[in-house]
Write an enzyme that holds these catalytic residues in place. Structure first.
Site, short mmCIF file in Angstrom:
data_model
loop_
_atom_site.label_atom_id
_atom_site.label_comp_id
_atom_site.label_asym_id
_atom_site.label_seq_id
_atom_site.Cartn_x
_atom_site.Cartn_y
_atom_site.Cartn_z
N CYS A 190 56.92 75.43 81.81
CA CYS A 190 56.05 75.00 82.92
C CYS A 190 56.80 74.24 84.00
O CYS A 190 56.27 74.02 85.09
CB CYS A 190 54.90 74.15 82.37
SG CYS A 190 53.98 74.98 81.09
N HIS B 71 51.83 69.32 87.59
CA HIS B 71 51.58 70.54 86.82
C HIS B 71 50.12 70.53 86.35
O HIS B 71 49.66 69.55 85.76
CB HIS B 71 52.54 70.59 85.63
CG HIS B 71 52.22 71.64 84.63
ND1 HIS B 71 51.82 72.91 84.98
CD2 HIS B 71 52.22 71.61 83.26
CE1 HIS B 71 51.60 73.61 83.88
NE2 HIS B 71 51.82 72.86 82.83
N ASN C 156 45.70 76.26 82.74
CA ASN C 156 47.14 76.01 82.81
C ASN C 156 47.87 77.34 83.02
O ASN C 156 47.89 78.19 82.13
CB ASN C 156 47.58 75.34 81.49
CG ASN C 156 49.05 75.04 81.43
OD1 ASN C 156 49.83 75.52 82.24
ND2 ASN C 156 49.45 74.25 80.44
O1 UT7 Z 1 51.96 73.33 79.65
C1 UT7 Z 1 51.57 72.93 78.34
C2 UT7 Z 1 51.00 71.62 78.44
N1 UT7 Z 1 50.05 71.28 77.40
C3 UT7 Z 1 49.21 70.27 77.58
O2 UT7 Z 1 49.18 69.65 78.62
C4 UT7 Z 1 48.30 69.87 76.46
C5 UT7 Z 1 48.31 68.39 76.22
N2 UT7 Z 1 47.34 68.05 75.21
C6 UT7 Z 1 46.04 67.96 75.47
O3 UT7 Z 1 45.63 68.11 76.60
C7 UT7 Z 1 45.09 67.67 74.36
O4 UT7 Z 1 45.82 67.24 73.21
C8 UT7 Z 1 44.18 68.88 73.98
C9 UT7 Z 1 43.20 69.16 75.12
C10 UT7 Z 1 45.02 70.12 73.73
C11 UT7 Z 1 43.38 68.57 72.72
O5 UT7 Z 1 42.63 67.39 72.91
P1 UT7 Z 1 42.67 66.23 71.79
O6 UT7 Z 1 41.77 65.17 72.28
O7 UT7 Z 1 44.10 65.89 71.56
O8 UT7 Z 1 42.00 66.96 70.57
P2 UT7 Z 1 42.58 67.15 69.10
O9 UT7 Z 1 43.64 68.21 69.07
O10 UT7 Z 1 42.87 65.82 68.49
O11 UT7 Z 1 41.30 67.73 68.37
C12 UT7 Z 1 40.09 66.96 68.23
C13 UT7 Z 1 39.03 67.83 67.58
C14 UT7 Z 1 39.54 68.55 66.34
O12 UT7 Z 1 38.47 68.60 65.42
P3 UT7 Z 1 38.44 67.59 64.16
O13 UT7 Z 1 39.72 67.85 63.42
O14 UT7 Z 1 38.41 66.20 64.77
O15 UT7 Z 1 37.21 68.00 63.46
C15 UT7 Z 1 39.81 69.95 66.83
O16 UT7 Z 1 39.68 70.92 65.81
O17 UT7 Z 1 38.64 68.85 68.50
C16 UT7 Z 1 38.72 70.11 67.84
N3 UT7 Z 1 39.01 71.13 68.83
C17 UT7 Z 1 38.06 71.79 69.52
N4 UT7 Z 1 36.72 71.71 69.48
C18 UT7 Z 1 36.02 72.51 70.31
C19 UT7 Z 1 40.22 71.56 69.25
N5 UT7 Z 1 40.07 72.50 70.20
C20 UT7 Z 1 38.74 72.66 70.38
C21 UT7 Z 1 37.96 73.48 71.23
N6 UT7 Z 1 36.62 73.37 71.16
N7 UT7 Z 1 38.50 74.35 72.10
#
Ligand code: UT7
Length: 320
Positions: free
Chosen positions: A108, A242, A272
């Site tokens: 990216c 980005h 993204n």
């Molecule tokens: O160019 C690449 C750059 N990448 C990025 O910028 C990504 C940076 N990271 C982030 O933006 C965030 O970490 C995410 C948006 C990817 C995820 O958000 P988070 O607040 O870190 O969520 P998490 O991974 O801790 O997941 C929290 C919960 C989980 O469920 P449990 O285990 O708490 O029951 C996930 O399974 O959210 C769940 N989850 C979803 N639920 C509904 C993960 N993805 C989804 C989804 N819909 N799409």
């Protein structure tokens, strides 16, 4: 160097959060609140090389140059259908250009790396007018059953034409060996000699690790390039980050103590799009007449590797 033309192109199919929720255990509420993304443009029957060429043609038109005026083409790309020839060669063919051309992959951060390479070519006297095209289809890298990744990405292409000038005030790129937090592995053609076990691994992302690294590196890089340019953070008119996640953009604004209004964004419409995201945003602002002569812009990106980069640019409206 200075930017004298911008262009962009994206696929025609719009995939909304509600459409995703029809086949994935997710919701518009989850995606919007965690990322700010409402919809993304996703490749269906298009080929990325055609989107790349369209963005390039628009940037050339905006610059008032023809393909034969270009001395060098740099394409930033992570994945496309062709392993070879390079995307840069495919764009070259579509434009009927006559210059050398090469692909780079800095994930990216590719646009910032490309700007830095372009500046080095100019300083070495090897090129004057350079076409940079960032074209990406990350939707072909993810597992569409994996709600943690597939909701985040969209496809598209952004391009700029740069020429000589004194408008790039400071630039830096970095890489720290953090290769496991954002990774996709592909199986290549079999040979009679390969005995190791090989499996395709769609894009894996350790979301929270990437989030932490992204905000800290962006704040650090921006402070460094602004100081290197002899400026204060408050002197910057617009910060183009980005477009990965609205929460990252807001966090960085907070860390820099700057108003969120100085951070234009379009992640809500495109998701993204990897290295295409900053040139696509730049083109959108340019087309809307929101970039004024003399404005100080900061561009900042981060991506797999873990690569990062930032620069300070003074916007110029004259093309010579
Ligand atoms: O160019 C690449 C750059 N990448 C990025 O910028 C990504 C940076 N990271 C982030 O933006 C965030 O970490 C995410 C948006 C990817 C995820 O958000 P988070 O607040 O870190 O969520 P998490 O991974 O801790 O997941 C929290 C919960 C989980 O469920 P449990 O285990 O708490 O029951 C996930 O399974 O959210 C769940 N989850 C979803 N639920 C509904 C993960 N993805 C989804 C989804 N819909 N799409």
């Amino acid at each position: 160097m200075k930017i004298i033309g911008t262009g962009s192109a994206h696929p025609s199919f719009t995939l909304t959060n509600d459409m995703l929720a029809s086949f994935l255990e997710t919701s518009d509420e989850w995606i919007t609140s965690r990322t700010g993304i409402k919809q993304r443009q996703v490749i269906t029957d298009e080929e990325l090389k055609d989107l790349a060429a369209d963005a390039a043609k628009r940037a050339l038109q905006n610059a008032g140059l023809s393909p034969r005026d270009i001395d060098f083409i740099i394409c930033s790309n992570v994945v496309n259908e062709y392993a070879t020839p390079s995307l840069a060669c495919l764009v070259h063919e579509a434009l009927d250009a006559s210059c050398p051309s090469v692909d780079i992959n800095a994930a990216c951060t590719g646009f910032i790396y490309a700007l830095q390479i372009a500046e080095a070519y100019q300083k070495a006297g090897m090129a004057k007018n350079i076409l940079i095209v960032c074209a990406e289809e990350p939707t072909r890298m993810v597992d569409w059953n994996d709600r943690r990744t597939c909701v985040l990405f969209g496809d598209g292409a952004g391009a700029v034409v740069v020429t000589e000038g004194d408008n790039l005030k400071a630039i830096k790129t970095t890489n720290t060996s953090l290769t496991e937090v954002l990774v996709e592995k592909r199986v290549l053609e079999p040979t009679p000699f390969i005995k190791k076990e090989e499996v395709n691994k769609p894009l894996f992302m350790s979301g929270q690790e990437v989030f932490k690294n992204a905000v800290s590196s962006a704040a650090r890089d921006i402070k460094e390039v602004v100081a290197k340019a002899g400026l204060q953070i408050a002197d910057i008119d617009l910060f183009l980050l980005h477009q990965a996640n609205m929460r990252i953009v807001e966090f960085v604004a907070h860390m820099l103590g700057e108003d969120k209004l100085k951070f234009p964004h379009n992640v809500e419409n495109y998701g993204n799009t990897s290295s295409a995201s900053i040139p696509m945003l730049l083109d959108e602002l340019n087309a809307q007449g929101k970039l004024k002569n003399g404005q100080k812009l900061v561009l900042s990106a981060f991506g797999a590797g873990f690569t990062t980069g930032a620069c300070v640019l003074e916007w110029a409206t004259d093309k010579n």
